[in-house]
Structure formats: C-alpha cells, structure tokens
Design a protein around this motif. Structure first.
Motif, PDB file in Angstrom:
ATOM      1  N   ARG A 143       0.671  -1.102   0.066  1.00 56.54           N
ATOM      2  CA  ARG A 143      -0.086   0.014  -0.170  1.00 56.54           C
ATOM      3  C   ARG A 143       0.971   1.344   0.000  1.00 56.54           C
ATOM      4  NH1 ARG A 143      -5.753  -0.376   1.161  1.00 56.54           N
ATOM      5  NH2 ARG A 143      -6.247  -2.415   1.079  1.00 56.54           N
ATOM      6  N   ARG A 144       2.188   1.136   0.176  1.00 55.83           N
ATOM      7  CA  ARG A 144       2.922   2.304   0.103  1.00 55.83           C
ATOM      8  C   ARG A 144       3.506   2.583  -1.118  1.00 55.83           C
ATOM      9  NH1 ARG A 144       7.590   3.063   4.691  1.00 55.83           N
ATOM     10  NH2 ARG A 144       8.363   0.972   3.842  1.00 55.83           N
ATOM     11  N   SER A 145       3.313   1.447  -2.328  1.00 54.26           N
ATOM     12  CA  SER A 145       3.610   1.776  -3.637  1.00 54.26           C
ATOM     13  C   SER A 145       2.673   1.731  -4.499  1.00 54.26           C
ATOM     14  CB  SER A 145       4.631   0.370  -3.889  1.00 54.26           C
ATOM     15  OG  SER A 145       3.919  -0.818  -3.590  1.00 54.26           O
ATOM     16  N   PHE A 146       1.461   0.854  -4.252  1.00 59.67           N
ATOM     17  CA  PHE A 146       0.150   1.217  -5.111  1.00 59.67           C
ATOM     18  C   PHE A 146      -0.588   1.945  -4.322  1.00 59.67           C
ATOM     19  CE2 PHE A 146       2.400  -2.172  -7.188  1.00 59.67           C
ATOM     20  CZ  PHE A 146       1.760  -2.546  -8.489  1.00 59.67           C
ATOM     21  N   VAL A 147      -0.643   3.245  -4.434  1.00 58.96           N
ATOM     22  CA  VAL A 147      -1.124   4.418  -3.729  1.00 58.96           C
ATOM     23  C   VAL A 147      -2.454   4.949  -4.290  1.00 58.96           C
ATOM     24  CG1 VAL A 147       0.904   4.810  -2.479  1.00 58.96           C
ATOM     25  CG2 VAL A 147       0.244   6.021  -4.469  1.00 58.96           C
ATOM     26  N   ALA A 148      -3.640   5.567  -3.541  1.00 56.92           N
ATOM     27  CA  ALA A 148      -4.568   6.131  -3.841  1.00 56.92           C
ATOM     28  C   ALA A 148      -4.176   7.419  -4.720  1.00 56.92           C
ATOM     29  CB  ALA A 148      -5.594   6.390  -2.712  1.00 56.92           C
ATOM     30  N   ALA A 149      -3.154   8.121  -4.212  1.00 56.95           N
ATOM     31  CA  ALA A 149      -2.682   9.312  -5.092  1.00 56.95           C
ATOM     32  C   ALA A 149      -1.443   9.390  -4.985  1.00 56.95           C
ATOM     33  CB  ALA A 149      -3.249  10.447  -4.528  1.00 56.95           C
ATOM     34  N   VAL A 150      -0.446   9.408  -5.996  1.00 57.79           N
ATOM     35  CA  VAL A 150       0.943   9.558  -5.769  1.00 57.79           C
ATOM     36  C   VAL A 150       1.169  11.023  -5.087  1.00 57.79           C
ATOM     37  CG1 VAL A 150       1.382   8.278  -7.538  1.00 57.79           C
ATOM     38  CG2 VAL A 150       1.474  10.698  -8.259  1.00 57.79           C
ATOM     39  N   ASP A 151       2.382  11.164  -4.291  1.00 58.92           N
ATOM     40  CA  ASP A 151       2.663  12.366  -3.715  1.00 58.92           C
ATOM     41  C   ASP A 151       2.983  13.598  -4.638  1.00 58.92           C
ATOM     42  OD1 ASP A 151       2.132  11.583  -1.263  1.00 58.92           O
ATOM     43  OD2 ASP A 151       4.087  11.074  -0.991  1.00 58.92           O
ATOM     44  N   ILE A 152       3.715  12.941  -5.881  1.00 58.88           N
ATOM     45  CA  ILE A 152       4.324  14.119  -6.777  1.00 58.88           C
ATOM     46  C   ILE A 152       4.311  13.418  -8.009  1.00 58.88           C
ATOM     47  CG2 ILE A 152       6.475  15.356  -7.631  1.00 58.88           C
ATOM     48  CD1 ILE A 152       7.467  15.532  -4.757  1.00 58.88           C
ATOM     49  N   VAL A 153       3.594  13.694  -9.059  1.00 60.52           N
ATOM     50  CA  VAL A 153       3.466  13.237 -10.415  1.00 60.52           C
ATOM     51  C   VAL A 153       4.852  13.264 -11.068  1.00 60.52           C
ATOM     52  CG1 VAL A 153       2.155  13.171 -12.755  1.00 60.52           C
ATOM     53  CG2 VAL A 153       0.952  13.570 -10.457  1.00 60.52           C
ATOM     54  N   CYS A 154       5.317  12.197 -11.375  1.00 58.39           N
ATOM     55  CA  CYS A 154       6.590  12.050 -12.617  1.00 58.39           C
ATOM     56  C   CYS A 154       6.230  11.644 -13.696  1.00 58.39           C
ATOM     57  CB  CYS A 154       7.799  11.566 -11.774  1.00 58.39           C
ATOM     58  SG  CYS A 154       8.166  12.265 -10.084  1.00 58.39           S
ATOM     59  N   GLY A 155       5.800  10.436 -13.596  1.00 60.40           N
ATOM     60  CA  GLY A 155       5.381   9.654 -14.885  1.00 60.40           C
ATOM     61  C   GLY A 155       3.942   9.950 -14.930  1.00 60.40           C
ATOM     62  N   VAL A 156       3.476  10.392 -16.276  1.00 55.96           N
ATOM     63  CA  VAL A 156       2.044  10.798 -16.534  1.00 55.96           C
ATOM     64  C   VAL A 156       1.262   9.567 -16.580  1.00 55.96           C
ATOM     65  CG1 VAL A 156       0.702  12.184 -17.978  1.00 55.96           C
ATOM     66  CG2 VAL A 156       2.966  13.016 -17.699  1.00 55.96           C
ATOM     67  N   GLY A 157       0.057   9.422 -16.068  1.00 56.62           N
ATOM     68  CA  GLY A 157      -1.042   8.670 -16.107  1.00 56.62           C
ATOM     69  C   GLY A 157      -1.924   8.890 -17.053  1.00 56.62           C
ATOM     70  N   TYR A 158      -3.053   8.124 -17.409  1.00 58.88           N
ATOM     71  CA  TYR A 158      -3.993   8.314 -18.404  1.00 58.88           C
ATOM     72  C   TYR A 158      -4.685   9.274 -17.749  1.00 58.88           C
ATOM     73  CZ  TYR A 158      -2.695   4.186 -20.968  1.00 58.88           C
ATOM     74  OH  TYR A 158      -2.348   2.997 -22.048  1.00 58.88           O
ATOM     75  N   ASP A 159      -5.372   9.674 -16.546  1.00 56.98           N
ATOM     76  CA  ASP A 159      -6.408  10.744 -16.706  1.00 56.98           C
ATOM     77  C   ASP A 159      -5.583  12.124 -16.838  1.00 56.98           C
ATOM     78  OD1 ASP A 159      -4.344  10.559 -14.578  1.00 56.98           O
ATOM     79  OD2 ASP A 159      -5.878  11.132 -12.788  1.00 56.98           O
ATOM     80  N   ARG A 160      -4.197  12.358 -16.560  1.00 46.97           N
ATOM     81  CA  ARG A 160      -3.689  13.483 -16.999  1.00 46.97           C
ATOM     82  C   ARG A 160      -3.258  13.725 -18.532  1.00 46.97           C
ATOM     83  NH1 ARG A 160      -1.753  16.201 -12.350  1.00 46.97           N
ATOM     84  NH2 ARG A 160      -2.356  15.108 -10.391  1.00 46.97           N
TER      85      ARG A 160
END
Length: 250
Positions: A143-160
């Motif tokens: 749960r520390r790696s697969f998180v509800a929200a990343v603290d800082i976006v580095c790699g861009v996900g599909y929503d962004r």
C-alpha cells in the motif's frame, strides 16, 4: 518441467511487456527488467535493440555484469532523443508510487515543499511517458507503492494525459508487473486492471496490498511460468549468479 521461482516468473512477465514491439529500443531499468529484455530478444522478440547500458547497441545475449559480446552500433545521447520523441522506445521503470491511472512518483515522498524522503528526482519520467510506451516493475507490492494518489506526479498517467491529448500522442502505459501479479489499463476509463496473479498468490492478497480499487475480472488466470528453454537462458546465460533473487520480494 523444472519449477520456476517467483523471481523467474516476474522476469517472464516483464519480458512479455515487449512482445510485439519489433525494432525499437528497449530500455530496462532494474535487474529483473534487464534480464527480461535480454530474454525477450533471445526468444520471441529478436528485433529489439538493446544497449550496453551506455552508448553502444549490442548483439547477442550476455550475462548481467559482463560486457556484450558484439557491438553493432553507436547511439550517442543526442540520438536517444530522436527515438524518444518519435515513439521508438519502450522503457520499463521502477516507480516508488503508482496510482490507479498509472501516474507514478520517483521524486520524493510527502509534501512537495517539505518532503519526508528524497528519492531520485523527476528525471526523464515526464518525457518518457508522453512520448513512447512505458511499463513499470514494482518488486515490493504494497500500500505504500500502489497508492490512492501519488505525492508528486513524475510519470504521466491516463487521466492526466487525457487532459492534454496533444501532448500525449504516443502516451501508453503498457504493463505493470509486481512481485504479486501483472496489471494493465485496458478498461473503459483506463483504470488499472488485474491481468494475472503469480503462482501461489491469491486475488485477495493483491487487493489487500493495493490502496485503491482495482478492476478485477470474473476469472483471473495465473501468470505463465517460464518454458524450459527460457529457464535455461535465465539461469545459465543471462543471470548465472542469481542476482534476480535479491530484487524480488516474496
């Protein structure tokens, strides 16, 4: 058939991320992805381009920590960007955090102004994720790696990426492999889906180790195990010193 261990199953699962890529530059980061890319090129994806880790393109299959047997080309730093910006590269990175849409963090943990842990920094993650296929390898699924929200976006996900479609014409988060299973984003809203669980792992274990709601099909198969030929390549040619075992948890 010889029984494969968890690390070897993870190697094959990572190798499968490059299946069908053809003649592109494979950029594996981490021991398991490195073994996987060499395994993929040695078996089902012979056109992959592999570097020596610096500026040379290499032929053949060689061991972790050893020099490649044959150098077939030179790829200076400036030439890498030509491949990146044209979508002709597929990198597999190791995120510290990843969320349900594939946003990843490799920079810092905690508030951006006063982080509690400093990591690598953003580095090339934004450019990688909007310019060519990107996959991820997470050796410790929790749960520390697969998180509800990343603290800082580095790699861009599909929503962004969807918010700026002109910036992500080559955006594709292809595959996520952890020490528990395999995941993709082949869903209507591009949220993470469980593709398979590794032998000995249950769906319940994966859900318990994930801090967001995964899409789970009615039937979840087991991740395929290596063939005898693949095991021989992994154990005797690519990683005879079993470096892979030190990277995989569980």
């Amino acid at each position: 058939m010889t029984t494969a261990n968890r690390a070897e199953v993870c190697v094959v699962a990572c190798a499968e991320a490059w299946r069908g890529d053809g003649e592109i530059l494979a950029s594996p980061i981490g021991v398991v992805p490195l073994i996987a890319a060499r395994l993929a090129r040695a078996t089902f994806e012979p056109e992959l381009l592999l570097s020596d880790g610096e500026a040379m393109l290499a032929q053949g299959t060689w061991a972790i920590g050893a020099p490649p047997p044959v150098i077939e080309g030179w790829i200076p730093f400036r030439a890498v960007f030509d491949l990146i910006y044209g979508g002709r590269r597929h990198v597999m990175m190791g995120p510290s955090q990843i969320d349900r849409y594939g946003n990843t963090n490799i920079s810092a943990i905690g508030d951006f102004a006063r982080p509690t842990r400093q990591l690598l920094g953003v580095r090339g993650a934004p450019g990688n994720t909007v310019n060519h296929p990107t996959s991820y390898w997470v050796p410790r699924h929790g749960r520390r790696s697969f998180v509800a929200a990343v603290d800082i976006v580095c790699g861009v996900g599909y929503d962004r990426a969807a918010a700026l479609p002109e910036a992500g014409r080559f955006h594709e988060v292809r595959r996520v492999v952890s020490n528990l299973g395999v995941f993709d984003f082949a869903t209507a809203d591009h949220s993470m889906r469980l593709v398979s669980v590794h032998p000995g792992v249950t769906v319940a274990e994966v859900l318990d180790a994930t801090d967001f709601e995964l899409v789970v099909p009615a039937e979840v198969p087991e991740t395929r195990e290596p063939t005898e030929d693949e095991l021989t390549l992994i154990r005797e040619v690519i990683d005879p010193n079993d470096v892979r075992a030190r990277e995989v948890a569980g």
